[in-house]
Design a protein around this motif. Structure first.
Motif, PDB file in Angstrom:
ATOM      1  N   GLU A   1      30.732  33.163 -10.736  1.00  0.00           N
ATOM      2  CA  GLU A   1      31.255  32.133  -9.901  1.00  0.00           C
ATOM      3  C   GLU A   1      29.984  31.272  -8.980  1.00  0.00           C
ATOM      4  O   GLU A   1      29.020  31.870  -8.602  1.00  0.00           O
ATOM      5  CB  GLU A   1      32.118  32.592  -8.818  1.00  0.00           C
ATOM      6  CG  GLU A   1      33.233  31.472  -8.186  1.00  0.00           C
ATOM      7  CD  GLU A   1      34.292  32.143  -7.460  1.00  0.00           C
ATOM      8  OE1 GLU A   1      35.355  31.454  -7.459  1.00  0.00           O
ATOM      9  OE2 GLU A   1      34.176  33.274  -6.856  1.00  0.00           O
ATOM     10  N   PHE A   2      30.102  29.919  -8.898  1.00  0.00           N
ATOM     11  CA  PHE A   2      29.421  29.193  -7.845  1.00  0.00           C
ATOM     12  C   PHE A   2      30.170  29.039  -6.398  1.00  0.00           C
ATOM     13  O   PHE A   2      31.048  28.308  -6.409  1.00  0.00           O
ATOM     14  CB  PHE A   2      28.883  27.932  -8.601  1.00  0.00           C
ATOM     15  CG  PHE A   2      27.954  27.006  -7.685  1.00  0.00           C
ATOM     16  CD1 PHE A   2      27.671  27.400  -6.587  1.00  0.00           C
ATOM     17  CD2 PHE A   2      27.410  26.112  -8.353  1.00  0.00           C
ATOM     18  CE1 PHE A   2      26.560  26.766  -5.779  1.00  0.00           C
ATOM     19  CE2 PHE A   2      26.203  25.209  -7.692  1.00  0.00           C
ATOM     20  CZ  PHE A   2      25.892  25.544  -6.349  1.00  0.00           C
ATOM     21  N   GLU A  18      19.478  20.610  -8.047  1.00  0.00           N
ATOM     22  CA  GLU A  18      19.272  20.511  -9.505  1.00  0.00           C
ATOM     23  C   GLU A  18      18.927  21.963 -10.128  1.00  0.00           C
ATOM     24  O   GLU A  18      19.430  22.417 -11.081  1.00  0.00           O
ATOM     25  CB  GLU A  18      18.238  19.157  -9.854  1.00  0.00           C
ATOM     26  CG  GLU A  18      18.246  19.070 -11.408  1.00  0.00           C
ATOM     27  CD  GLU A  18      19.527  19.141 -12.101  1.00  0.00           C
ATOM     28  OE1 GLU A  18      19.711  19.475 -13.333  1.00  0.00           O
ATOM     29  OE2 GLU A  18      20.553  18.333 -11.470  1.00  0.00           O
ATOM     30  N   ARG A  36      21.796  24.221  -9.838  1.00  0.00           N
ATOM     31  CA  ARG A  36      22.953  24.047 -10.916  1.00  0.00           C
ATOM     32  C   ARG A  36      22.578  24.640 -12.174  1.00  0.00           C
ATOM     33  O   ARG A  36      23.555  25.047 -12.773  1.00  0.00           O
ATOM     34  CB  ARG A  36      23.133  22.598 -10.913  1.00  0.00           C
ATOM     35  CG  ARG A  36      24.725  21.964 -11.246  1.00  0.00           C
ATOM     36  CD  ARG A  36      24.632  20.344 -11.270  1.00  0.00           C
ATOM     37  NE  ARG A  36      23.335  19.991 -12.222  1.00  0.00           N
ATOM     38  CZ  ARG A  36      23.442  20.017 -13.648  1.00  0.00           C
ATOM     39  NH1 ARG A  36      24.251  20.454 -14.282  1.00  0.00           N
ATOM     40  NH2 ARG A  36      22.302  19.487 -14.130  1.00  0.00           N
ATOM     41  N   ARG A  37      21.207  24.339 -12.629  1.00  0.00           N
ATOM     42  CA  ARG A  37      20.797  24.897 -13.622  1.00  0.00           C
ATOM     43  C   ARG A  37      21.102  26.346 -14.219  1.00  0.00           C
ATOM     44  O   ARG A  37      21.461  26.888 -15.067  1.00  0.00           O
ATOM     45  CB  ARG A  37      19.449  24.343 -14.266  1.00  0.00           C
ATOM     46  CG  ARG A  37      19.384  24.023 -15.519  1.00  0.00           C
ATOM     47  CD  ARG A  37      17.924  23.514 -15.955  1.00  0.00           C
ATOM     48  NE  ARG A  37      17.050  23.851 -14.790  1.00  0.00           N
ATOM     49  CZ  ARG A  37      15.958  22.853 -14.431  1.00  0.00           C
ATOM     50  NH1 ARG A  37      16.048  21.775 -15.053  1.00  0.00           N
ATOM     51  NH2 ARG A  37      15.217  23.190 -13.427  1.00  0.00           N
ATOM     52  N   HIS A  76      23.107  28.196 -12.440  1.00  0.00           N
ATOM     53  CA  HIS A  76      24.544  28.645 -12.590  1.00  0.00           C
ATOM     54  C   HIS A  76      25.119  28.468 -13.918  1.00  0.00           C
ATOM     55  O   HIS A  76      25.619  29.341 -14.594  1.00  0.00           O
ATOM     56  CB  HIS A  76      25.271  27.921 -11.411  1.00  0.00           C
ATOM     57  CG  HIS A  76      26.821  28.215 -11.729  1.00  0.00           C
ATOM     58  ND1 HIS A  76      27.718  27.252 -12.208  1.00  0.00           N
ATOM     59  CD2 HIS A  76      27.486  29.595 -11.604  1.00  0.00           C
ATOM     60  CE1 HIS A  76      28.847  27.826 -12.098  1.00  0.00           C
ATOM     61  NE2 HIS A  76      28.767  29.060 -11.957  1.00  0.00           N
ATOM     62  N   GLU A  77      24.645  27.111 -14.587  1.00  0.00           N
ATOM     63  CA  GLU A  77      25.365  26.663 -15.694  1.00  0.00           C
ATOM     64  C   GLU A  77      24.519  27.523 -16.946  1.00  0.00           C
ATOM     65  O   GLU A  77      25.276  27.934 -17.979  1.00  0.00           O
ATOM     66  CB  GLU A  77      25.191  25.130 -15.813  1.00  0.00           C
ATOM     67  CG  GLU A  77      26.445  24.566 -15.133  1.00  0.00           C
ATOM     68  CD  GLU A  77      26.264  23.122 -15.050  1.00  0.00           C
ATOM     69  OE1 GLU A  77      25.413  22.595 -15.828  1.00  0.00           O
ATOM     70  OE2 GLU A  77      26.923  22.526 -14.321  1.00  0.00           O
ATOM     71  N   GLN A  78      23.234  27.531 -16.829  1.00  0.00           N
ATOM     72  CA  GLN A  78      22.374  28.050 -18.113  1.00  0.00           C
ATOM     73  C   GLN A  78      22.422  29.521 -18.234  1.00  0.00           C
ATOM     74  O   GLN A  78      22.454  30.309 -19.106  1.00  0.00           O
ATOM     75  CB  GLN A  78      21.228  27.259 -18.373  1.00  0.00           C
ATOM     76  CG  GLN A  78      21.375  25.907 -18.725  1.00  0.00           C
ATOM     77  CD  GLN A  78      19.983  24.838 -18.691  1.00  0.00           C
ATOM     78  OE1 GLN A  78      19.034  25.635 -18.613  1.00  0.00           O
ATOM     79  NE2 GLN A  78      20.162  23.828 -18.765  1.00  0.00           N
ATOM     80  N   GLU A  79      22.023  30.014 -16.899  1.00  0.00           N
ATOM     81  CA  GLU A  79      21.705  31.379 -16.829  1.00  0.00           C
ATOM     82  C   GLU A  79      22.936  32.187 -16.213  1.00  0.00           C
ATOM     83  O   GLU A  79      22.855  33.569 -16.446  1.00  0.00           O
ATOM     84  CB  GLU A  79      20.561  31.527 -15.604  1.00  0.00           C
ATOM     85  CG  GLU A  79      19.348  30.848 -15.988  1.00  0.00           C
ATOM     86  CD  GLU A  79      18.804  31.486 -17.244  1.00  0.00           C
ATOM     87  OE1 GLU A  79      18.454  32.767 -17.480  1.00  0.00           O
ATOM     88  OE2 GLU A  79      18.598  30.443 -18.113  1.00  0.00           O
ATOM     89  N   LYS A  80      24.165  31.576 -16.194  1.00  0.00           N
ATOM     90  CA  LYS A  80      25.260  32.294 -15.898  1.00  0.00           C
ATOM     91  C   LYS A  80      25.120  33.083 -14.750  1.00  0.00           C
ATOM     92  O   LYS A  80      25.797  34.207 -14.363  1.00  0.00           O
ATOM     93  CB  LYS A  80      25.822  33.009 -16.956  1.00  0.00           C
ATOM     94  CG  LYS A  80      26.117  32.180 -18.418  1.00  0.00           C
ATOM     95  CD  LYS A  80      27.090  31.352 -18.181  1.00  0.00           C
ATOM     96  CE  LYS A  80      27.112  30.334 -19.442  1.00  0.00           C
ATOM     97  NZ  LYS A  80      27.132  29.125 -19.417  1.00  0.00           N
ATOM     98  N   ASP A  92      32.474  26.049  -7.554  1.00  0.00           N
ATOM     99  CA  ASP A  92      33.692  26.339  -8.286  1.00  0.00           C
ATOM    100  C   ASP A  92      34.641  26.589  -7.270  1.00  0.00           C
ATOM    101  O   ASP A  92      35.680  26.302  -7.315  1.00  0.00           O
ATOM    102  CB  ASP A  92      33.456  27.797  -9.028  1.00  0.00           C
ATOM    103  CG  ASP A  92      32.514  27.390 -10.049  1.00  0.00           C
ATOM    104  OD1 ASP A  92      32.188  26.503 -10.624  1.00  0.00           O
ATOM    105  OD2 ASP A  92      31.825  28.278 -10.565  1.00  0.00           O
TER     106      ASP A  92
END
Lengths: 263, 283, 277
Positions: free
Chosen positions: C34-35, C182, C185-186, C188-192, C209
């Motif tokens: 989760e973010f 930025e 964000r990356r 969270h999105e790419q490295e989960k 989230d």
């Protein structure tokens, strides 16, 4: 602002940059010994020449090495005058009240200033060409014998290297605080002794507080990144010294011997 | 009081590098009672400019006149300067040092020649202005206050001198919205009472809502100077300077691009709201 | 699955002879991956709360499990800090070396990662935050945004499951803030990674989230950014103001102009206004 702090590591690929930090540290001690032991004109000229050569080999910008000296001018002046004016000697060149200027006094003053100058320059060459963590490691391994006496060598080395790290930040901040208090009416520029005394607290208290605050935050950041004690960290690569390192060591020993015994 | 900078050049020794030139033939005139905002990318010389105007550093060329007098001339009485120009640095809370809040706020009045009662009156005035109750806070140690309270005490220390010119370097960085609003109201109030106020900030929204004249700096030069409305009228130029325009301005721009007719000089929240109402009611 | 689960977290300290209660029996649950944005005014206790997650502050009362590790147990403290990394507010107070590469390696050395693996992991971490090529620079010579990205790399090098960001943008200029956000964000999105970001910039909460709203030492509310940020009363109680598009929505509403939904971002606002036309 974003100016390069003096006395801090500057990236490079010079001969001096590539030498092993342990070797460099010993070489520096040997050369410093030479600076302190020598006492003849030719001895000094020789060491100045060696220092100049090292500066050339290091390929560092001259400003990086000389800027710290600029801040010490007052110190140099005072040291020189103290020696020149109060040195007890025969045959004064001129006398006035309690002051006797003698040739020996002048030479003594010049020597002390020269020595400090060379010490600062040489240590600058070392810290500018060696990465802080390598220097920490080198200090650690050279102090290793002290571990026999249960002295936490690794922690001391780590503290020293982190402390050096913070000098530019703290000196910038000290400058800011000084300006802020000046704007509020603190009289740092005043020549009156009472003003001088009164302006110590507004400067020193905030600087101390800030140093503590920073130390606190830094130690928290170090803990958060898993720092327990320096003993349980990845060991540095301990290559044996290479030929250039031995050459440098031999050379500095010879330089030391030459400056003490020959000149 | 007016400020005049004429043909200033200024550089500082750059440590390992060559000395860095901040200003070369820089001029700026600020009239008495103005409310000014200064914007610029980090390193554009904003902080140096404030320090020049406060006489904390001397230019290598040119002159700084406060009320027509050259403050760097030999024989100029610096204590006049200290009384007439107040400067609040970024993170002013770090300059607190006295044992009690009262003493710290009174520090700037030490050489003012005011009587004890007058000093006390000033301290009460400044602390009240910053939203404190004098009786509750005067004996507390500045060190035990919260971050926000420390900053307000530090600002009170500058206000207590009642300077004619007040400068703030990034005063709202790190403040939450309510403290931000409170600060901006205070600055406006002081300006209405005649104080020349200069605010350096990255916050385009805050500057749009408060100041009357906005100066944009880039690498030691003034690149824009005018009302906030005229400066923010050129969002492309601001983008090039790595600066933003106020949010209402940005929204108005986006609407204009979508073909919705909207006045080109909107920069404040109320202006945008009014325009939207008129626009939407008309349909 | 719950990554961070705390119940009844209490924290108080004494100052000036008075007891200051910072956290009052706070409950919080953050999911894996989760973010999470923890939002609150100055002094709401948000920094204090997250310093419990990696045991920088000892738990005075309550229970806290982070990545399956009991945060109250002192024996697991180092394992906990390895899976739960943290970047701090002041970029100048977290560097241990004047060379970027050495600083990023600091955490790896603390966990006795074999020397031969270190250069690779340092390079990878710097690439993640877009700071490759700065290996030999001094942190002192970098901009605020770059410093924070290097600090982030120092945390990422240890490959933690959770990354905590304690007001990392508070001291940065707008450009620096953008750079850091930025990177986050990356991450969270790419490295989960599970990201816990603390802020009082309401605009930064839009990225989350879920938003956790703190006030007075307790969790006032938690929900999607839309649920939390569009509720002016709730935000006001926590000492915050809603994002500008939300304010416009309500101010237009008062004069009888109704948008279809409450916009959170400038883009959404423009979209809604265009549809009205």
């Amino acid at each position: 602002m974003n100016t390069m702090p003096s006395g801090q590591y500057i990236t490079g690929t010079s001969m001096l940059h590539r030498l092993d930090a342990r070797g460099k540290l010993i070489c520096m001690f040997v050369l410093l010994t030479a600076v302190i032991l020598t006492s003849t004109l030719w001895g000094y000229i020789f060491i100045i020449a060696v220092t100049a050569a090292l500066m050339l080999f290091s390929a560092l910008p001259a400003a990086a090495l000389f800027t710290p000296l600029r801040r010490l001018w007052l110190f140099f002046t005072v040291i020189f005058l103290m020696n020149a004016l109060f040195f007890d000697g025969n045959a004064p060149l001129c006398s006035w009240w309690i002051f006797h200027i003698t040739a020996a006094g002048l030479s003594q003053g010049a020597q002390v200033v020269l020595r400090v100058l060379l010490v600062v320059l040489l240590s600058n060459i070392l810290t500018c060409t060696t990465r802080p963590m390598e220097l920490t490691g080198a200090l650690e391994s050279l102090l290793k014998p002290l571990k026999l006496f249960r002295i936490p060598v690794e922690d001391i080395a780590m503290i020293l290297s982190v402390a050096i790290q913070f000098i530019p930040t703290l000196s910038e901040e000290a400058d800011m605080i000084k300006k802020a208090q000046t704007a509020r009416g603190a009289r740092f520029e005043s020549r009156r002794l009472t003003d001088k005394a009164a302006s110590v607290a507004p400067l020193v208290v905030p600087i101390f507080l800030s140093a503590f605050r920073r130390a606190d935050e830094l130690s928290m950041a170090m803990e958060a990144r898993g720092y327990r004690n320096a003993g349980s960290r990845t060991k540095k690569d301990r290559h044996a010294l290479h030929l250039p390192d031995y050459l440098a060591l031999t050379a500095s020993m010879m330089i030391c011997a030459a400056s003490v015994f020959i000149f | 009081m007016s400020i005049e900078l004429n043909h200033i050049s200024c550089s500082y020794p750059g440590g390992a590098q060559e000395s860095v030139t901040v200003f070369d033939d820089f001029s700026l005139h600020i009239a008495d009672g103005e409310f000014i905002g200064i914007m610029g990318h980090t390193g554009c010389g904003k902080t140096t400019l404030l320090q020049l105007m406060a006489g904390l550093i001397a230019p290598s060329g040119g002159e700084v006149l406060i009320n027509g007098e050259d403050i760097n001339k030999a024989g100029y009485d610096r204590s006049i300067l200290r009384r007439s120009v107040g400067i609040v640095f970024q993170y002013p809370e770090y300059q607190l040092f006295e044992t009690t809040v009262e003493k710290d706020v009174a520090f700037g009045l030490k050489h003012s020649g005011l009587s004890r009662a007058e000093v006390r009156e000033r301290v009460i005035w400044a602390l009240t202005l910053m939203g404190f109750s004098y009786e509750n806070i005067r004996t507390r140690s500045p060190l035990t206050l919260s971050g926000g309270e420390k900053r307000r005490v530090a600002i009170a220390g500058v206000l207590a001198v009642k300077p004619d010119i007040l400068m703030f370097d990034e005063p709202i960085a790190g403040l939450d919205p309510q403290n931000r609003t409170a600060f901006l109201e205070l600055a406006a109030q002081l300006n209405r009472q005649g104080t020349t106020v200069i605010i350096v900030s990255h916050n385009a929204d805050a500057l749009a809502e408060s100041v009357c004249r906005l100066i944009v700096m880039d690498r030691g030069r003034t690149v824009m100077d005018g009302t906030p409305n005229s400066v923010f009228a050129d969002p492309v130029r601001m983008q090039e300077l790595h600066l933003g325009v106020s949010t209402p301005r940005a929204i108005a721009d986006m609407l204009a691009k979508r073909g919705i007719p909207i006045a080109p000089d909107i920069i404040r929240y109320e202006e945008l709201l009014l325009e939207l109402r008129m626009n939407l009611k008309a349909r | 699955m719950c990554m961070i689960s705390g119940t009844g977290i209490r924290f108080a300290y004494e100052a000036d002879g008075r007891l200051k209660r910072v956290l009052r029996d706070l409950d919080i649950q953050i999911q894996r991956g989760e973010f999470a944005v923890v939002l609150g005014a100055n002094g709401s206790g948000k920094s204090t709360l997250v310093k419990h997650f990696n045991a920088l502050l000892p738990l005075q009362k309550g229970e806290l499990t982070v990545a399956g590790i009991n945060a109250a147990g002192r024996s697991d403290i180092w394992r906990l800090r390895r899976v739960c990394g943290m970047v701090f507010q002041n970029p100048d107070n977290q560097f241990v070396s004047s060379v970027v590469e050495e600083d990023v390696a600091f955490g790896l050395e603390n966990y006795e990662v074999p020397r031969e693996q270190i250069p690779d992991r340092v390079r990878k971490a710097l690439r993640l935050v877009g700071m490759e090529g700065y290996e030999n620079r001094s942190p002192h010579s970098l901009s605020g945004g770059q410093k924070q990205r290097v600090a982030l790399a120092g945390v990422l090098a240890l490959e933690p499951d959770i990354v905590i960001l304690d007001e990392v943008t508070a001291m940065l200029d707008p450009q620096g803030r953008q750079e850091v956000l930025e990177s986050v964000r990356r991450l969270h999105e790419q490295e989960k990674k599970t990201v816990v970001m603390i802020t009082h910039y309401i605009e930064e909460a839009v990225l989350a989230d879920r938003v956790f709203l703190l006030g007075d030492g307790v969790l006032q509310a938690c929900g999607t950014p839309r649920e939390i940020l569009t509720d002016p009363q709730l935000l006001d109680k926590a000492g915050l103001t809603p994002p500008l598009p939300v304010k416009i929505y309500y101010d237009l509403y008062k004069t009888g102009i109704r948008l279809d939904r409450i916009p959170l971002t400038n883009e959404e606002l423009v979209e809604e206004l265009c549809q009205l036309n």
